[in-house]
Design an enzyme around this catalytic site. Structure first.
Site, mmCIF file in Angstrom:
data_model
loop_
_atom_site.group_PDB
_atom_site.id
_atom_site.type_symbol
_atom_site.label_atom_id
_atom_site.label_comp_id
_atom_site.label_asym_id
_atom_site.label_seq_id
_atom_site.Cartn_x
_atom_site.Cartn_y
_atom_site.Cartn_z
ATOM 1 N N ASP A 131 -3.004 -8.432 -4.767
ATOM 2 C CA ASP A 131 -3.296 -7.503 -3.834
ATOM 3 C C ASP A 131 -3.618 -6.285 -4.888
ATOM 4 O O ASP A 131 -2.948 -6.001 -6.013
ATOM 5 C CB ASP A 131 -1.641 -7.017 -3.074
ATOM 6 C CG ASP A 131 -1.850 -5.849 -2.138
ATOM 7 O OD1 ASP A 131 -2.976 -5.774 -1.495
ATOM 8 O OD2 ASP A 131 -1.027 -5.437 -1.435
ATOM 9 N N LYS B 175 -12.710 -2.790 7.965
ATOM 10 C CA LYS B 175 -12.553 -3.622 7.024
ATOM 11 C C LYS B 175 -13.703 -4.657 6.964
ATOM 12 O O LYS B 175 -14.224 -4.917 8.103
ATOM 13 C CB LYS B 175 -11.164 -4.423 7.065
ATOM 14 C CG LYS B 175 -10.814 -5.225 8.354
ATOM 15 C CD LYS B 175 -9.742 -5.885 8.444
ATOM 16 C CE LYS B 175 -9.392 -6.679 9.830
ATOM 17 N NZ LYS B 175 -8.318 -7.354 9.796
ATOM 18 N N HIS C 179 -5.137 -1.708 -4.834
ATOM 19 C CA HIS C 179 -5.672 -0.752 -4.123
ATOM 20 C C HIS C 179 -6.540 0.357 -5.141
ATOM 21 O O HIS C 179 -6.073 0.350 -6.328
ATOM 22 C CB HIS C 179 -4.271 -0.072 -3.582
ATOM 23 C CG HIS C 179 -3.749 -0.815 -2.448
ATOM 24 N ND1 HIS C 179 -2.467 -1.418 -2.705
ATOM 25 C CD2 HIS C 179 -3.943 -0.758 -1.168
ATOM 26 C CE1 HIS C 179 -2.141 -2.177 -1.543
ATOM 27 N NE2 HIS C 179 -2.973 -1.750 -0.637
ATOM 28 N N ARG D 280 7.933 -10.953 5.391
ATOM 29 C CA ARG D 280 7.450 -10.625 6.712
ATOM 30 C C ARG D 280 8.202 -11.482 7.819
ATOM 31 O O ARG D 280 8.218 -12.900 7.390
ATOM 32 C CB ARG D 280 5.899 -10.765 6.973
ATOM 33 C CG ARG D 280 5.048 -9.915 6.248
ATOM 34 C CD ARG D 280 3.787 -9.932 6.428
ATOM 35 N NE ARG D 280 2.828 -8.906 5.535
ATOM 36 C CZ ARG D 280 1.643 -8.690 5.540
ATOM 37 N NH1 ARG D 280 0.816 -9.900 6.103
ATOM 38 N NH2 ARG D 280 0.910 -7.877 4.711
ATOM 39 N N CYS E 50 0.746 -1.350 -0.058
ATOM 40 C CA CYS E 50 0.177 0.040 -0.101
ATOM 41 C C CYS E 50 0.865 1.249 0.006
ATOM 42 O O CYS E 50 0.608 2.245 -0.728
ATOM 43 C CB CYS E 50 -1.059 0.080 1.015
ATOM 44 S SG CYS E 50 -0.605 -0.827 2.817
ATOM 45 N N GLN F 224 0.673 -12.041 -2.829
ATOM 46 C CA GLN F 224 -0.964 -11.625 -2.730
ATOM 47 C C GLN F 224 -1.309 -11.151 -4.003
ATOM 48 O O GLN F 224 -0.707 -10.432 -4.937
ATOM 49 C CB GLN F 224 -1.079 -10.830 -1.800
ATOM 50 C CG GLN F 224 -0.817 -10.861 -0.257
ATOM 51 C CD GLN F 224 -1.149 -9.772 0.543
ATOM 52 O OE1 GLN F 224 -0.929 -8.910 0.382
ATOM 53 N NE2 GLN F 224 -1.818 -10.385 2.006
ATOM 54 N N HIS G 20 -8.355 -0.869 0.300
ATOM 55 C CA HIS G 20 -7.326 -2.148 -0.042
ATOM 56 C C HIS G 20 -8.026 -3.517 -0.008
ATOM 57 O O HIS G 20 -9.245 -3.569 0.624
ATOM 58 C CB HIS G 20 -6.560 -2.382 1.352
ATOM 59 C CG HIS G 20 -5.642 -1.183 1.877
ATOM 60 N ND1 HIS G 20 -4.568 -1.154 2.142
ATOM 61 C CD2 HIS G 20 -6.243 0.010 2.609
ATOM 62 C CE1 HIS G 20 -4.056 0.124 2.510
ATOM 63 N NE2 HIS G 20 -5.156 0.662 2.908
#
Length: 466
Positions: free
Chosen positions: A205, A286, A207, A185, A156, A203, A333
Site C-alpha cells: 500500500d 480510479k 499514498h 476486514r 489511508c 498490501q 492511493h
C-alpha cells in the site's frame, strides 16, 4: 435424454451439455440476519467440444489450486482458531518476504519512503474519513475505556494523520508513503476463500501527497511502476478508468477534474484502456488493472485512485511557493500487487507450484553420492545457506540416487547438486535442473556467483538461463 429449462427464455438445454451444478450458502438480500438460502448454479454449453474444453480447464484449475499447492509444499495453512487468517510456514514466509523485498527495492528506486502505522484506531478517525458510514459493517470493532475502536481495514486515514502531524512545504511534495502494515476486514465466513479472500492480510500500500500540477506525472509514474513489476512476473494486463459512483463524496466539479486527469495520463500511457462507468471508489475515481494468468483468468490486483476528499476531510495543507499556507494537496492511493496473500495465490496457480528461482521456497537440493561424501555435501549446503539460498540436503541412505533426484524434482527444487568423490576432490558440483537438464561439473564458487546473478535479476527461467 433429460432437459433443463433456462428461466431466461432460451430453448431447453440438454443435461449432457450442462455439468453438475454447484451450491453456495447465501443470505436473503445479503443480510446475515435474514433467512439463510442455498444458491444453485450451473453452466451450459452449445456443443460437446466446448463442454470438454471446460472440463479440461476445470481439472487444470483443481491441479493448480493454491490451497493444494500450499499443503503439498508446506507453504501455509488455516486454522479454526483464527478463521480467515493465514499461518505462513517457513517456506511460505520466504515467498511472502521475497515479494515484500522486491517492492521495497523498487520503492527505493522510485522515491517512496516506508512508514509504520498503528493497527488500532479510535472510530472517530473512521467517522472523519467517511469510512464509518460506508464500511463499518466490514470492520472489527471493540470497546475500550468507554471509547469505540477498530482494527484498521486500510491505511489511508493513518497516512493522513502522518502527513498532518507537522506543517508541510511545497518543497516536500510529492511525498510518497509506503506501508506494509497488517489490515483486517470482517468478511462473511461464507466469502472466505483461502488466500484469495482473507480477514487478515497485508498490501503493498502507498499514498502519494502531491500538488495538483504534479498529479499527471505521478499517475504516469504509477503506471510505469506497475508495468515494470508485472513484466517480472510475465503478466499481461488491462486498464479500466472507473468513474463516479452513485454514493460519491464531495462536489461534482472535483470529480470531473479528477477523472480528466486520470484520462489524460491513460492516453499518454502506451496501453489500451476501457471506461468503467460508475465503478469508482466513493471518495474518488480510479484506474483498475486486471492481469491475466496462465489459465486465461482475469484478476484485479493493482489500483491507482485519485482522492480530493480525504485532504479536505483532514484539512491537509502545505505552504506554497508564494508563502500561502492554504494550498490543498491531492492524495493518490496506489497498490501494485494488492494483497500479498492474494498475489501469492495467483502466482502459485499461475506457475502451478513451479516457482521462478528468485521466488522459489525450494531453490537447491544437495545430494551426496555416498557416506564418504556427506561431509562435503554438508559444506556445500552450508555455503549455499550463507549465500542466502533456500537450500536443503538429502541424507536419506535408504533411497537410490535416482529416487532422490526424482523426489527433489517432484518437490520443485529448481536446481539439484549431486556431489561424489570427484566433486569433493575438485571443489565442484554436478548440476541438473527440475526439468532434468544436466550440466557438467562446475566449480562451486563460480556456480554460486552465477545463481546469485540469476536470483538478483529475478529472471523467470533461471534453469534455462544458467
Amino acid at each position: 435424454m433429460a432437459c433443463l429449462r433456462c428461466l431466461c427464455g432460451v430453448d431447453d438445454i440438454p443435461s449432457s451439455l450442462m455439468p453438475g451444478g454447484q451450491t453456495a450458502a447465501v443470505y436473503w438480500a445479503g443480510n446475515p440476519q435474514m433467512e439463510p438460502l442455498h444458491r444453485i448454479h450451473g453452466i451450459s454449453f452449445p456443443d460437446v467440444e466446448a463442454l470438454e474444453e471446460w472440463d479440461r480447464r476445470q481439472e487444470e484449475a483443481k491441479r493448480r489450486d493454491h490451497r493444494k499447492i500450499g499443503k503439498e509444499q508446506e507453504l501455509f495453512f488455516f486454522h479454526d482458531m483464527s478463521p480467515g487468517s493465514c499461518f505462513f510456514l517457513p517456506k511460505g514466509a520466504y515467498i511472502y518476504n521475497a515479494l515484500s523485498d522486491f517492492l521495497k527495492s523498487e520503492y527505493r528506486k522510485r522515491g517512496f519512503v516506508e512508514v509504520v502505522t498503528p493497527n488500532v484506531f479510535n472510530n472517530k478517525l473512521w467517522e472523519q474519513s467517511g469510512h464509518w458510514e460506508h464500511y463499518r459493517d466490514n470492520m472489527f470493532t471493540f470497546q475500550l475505556e468507554n471509547e469505540s475502536f477498530s482494527l484498521k481495514p486500510m491505511n489511508c486515514p493513518g497516512h493522513c494523520l502522518m502527513y498532518a502531524h507537522r506543517p508541510r512545504s511545497w518543497r516536500e511534495l510529492p511525498l510518497r508513503l509506503a506501508d506494509f502494515g497488517a489490515l483486517h476486514r470482517n468478511e462473511f465466513s461464507g466469502a472466505l476463500s483461502g488466500l484469495v479472500r482473507a480477514r487478515r492480510f497485508r498490501q503493498d500500500d502507498a499514498h502519494i501527497f502531491c500538488t495538483a500540477e504534479q498529479v499527471e506525472d505521478e499517475i504516469k509514474g504509477c503506471l510505469d511502476f506497475l508495468r515494470a513489476v508485472y513484466q517480472v512476473f510475465g503478466f499481461s494486463f488491462r486498464l479500466y478508468l472507473s468513474t463516479r459512483p452513485e454514493n460519491f463524496l464531495g462536489e461534482r466539479a472535483f470529480w470531473d477534474l479528477a477523472e480528466k486527469q486520470l484520462e489524460s495520463s491513460l492516453k499518454e500511457f502506451d496501453q489500451p484502456w476501457e471506461l468503467n462507468p460508475g465503478d469508482g471508489a466513493f471518495y474518488g475515481p480510479k484506474i483498475d488493472i486486471q492481469i491475466k494468468d496462465a489459465l486465461g483468468r482475469d484478476h484485479q490486483c493493482a489500483t491507482i485512485q485519485l482522492d480530493f476528499q480525504l485532504p479536505i476531510r483532514f484539512d491537509l495543507s502545505y505552504v506554497g511557493k508564494d508563502g500561502a499556507d492554504t494550498r490543498r494537496p491531492v492524495m493518490i492511493h496506489r497498490a501494485i500487487l494488492g494483497s500479498l496473500e492474494r498475489m501469492i495465490a495467483i502466482l502459485a496457480e499461475n506457475c502451478g507450484g513451479k516457482w521462478p528461482f528468485w521466488l522459489s521456497p525450494s531453490q537447491i537440493m544437495v545430494i551426496p553420492l555416498g557416506g564418504n561424501t556427506e561431509d562435503y555435501a554438508r559444506q556445500v549446503h552450508q555455503q549455499l545457506l550463507q549465500a542466502g539460498f533456500m537450500a536443503d540436503i538429502c541424507l536419506d541412505s535408504g533411497s537410490t540416487l535416482n529416487r532422490k533426484i526424482r523426489n527433489a524434482q517432484l518437490a520443485q527444487f529448481n536446481f539439484i547438486f549431486v556431489v561424489g568423490e570427484k566433486e569433493r576432490a575438485s571443489g565442484t558440483v554436478s548440476l541438473r535442473t527440475r526439468n532434468n537438464q544436466q550440466h557438467r561439473m562446475r566449480d562451486l564458487s563460480v556456480t554460486i556467483r552465477r545463481l546469485l546473478e540469476l536470483k538478483e535479476s529475478r529472471c523467470r527461467n533461471a534453469e534455462d538461463e544458467f
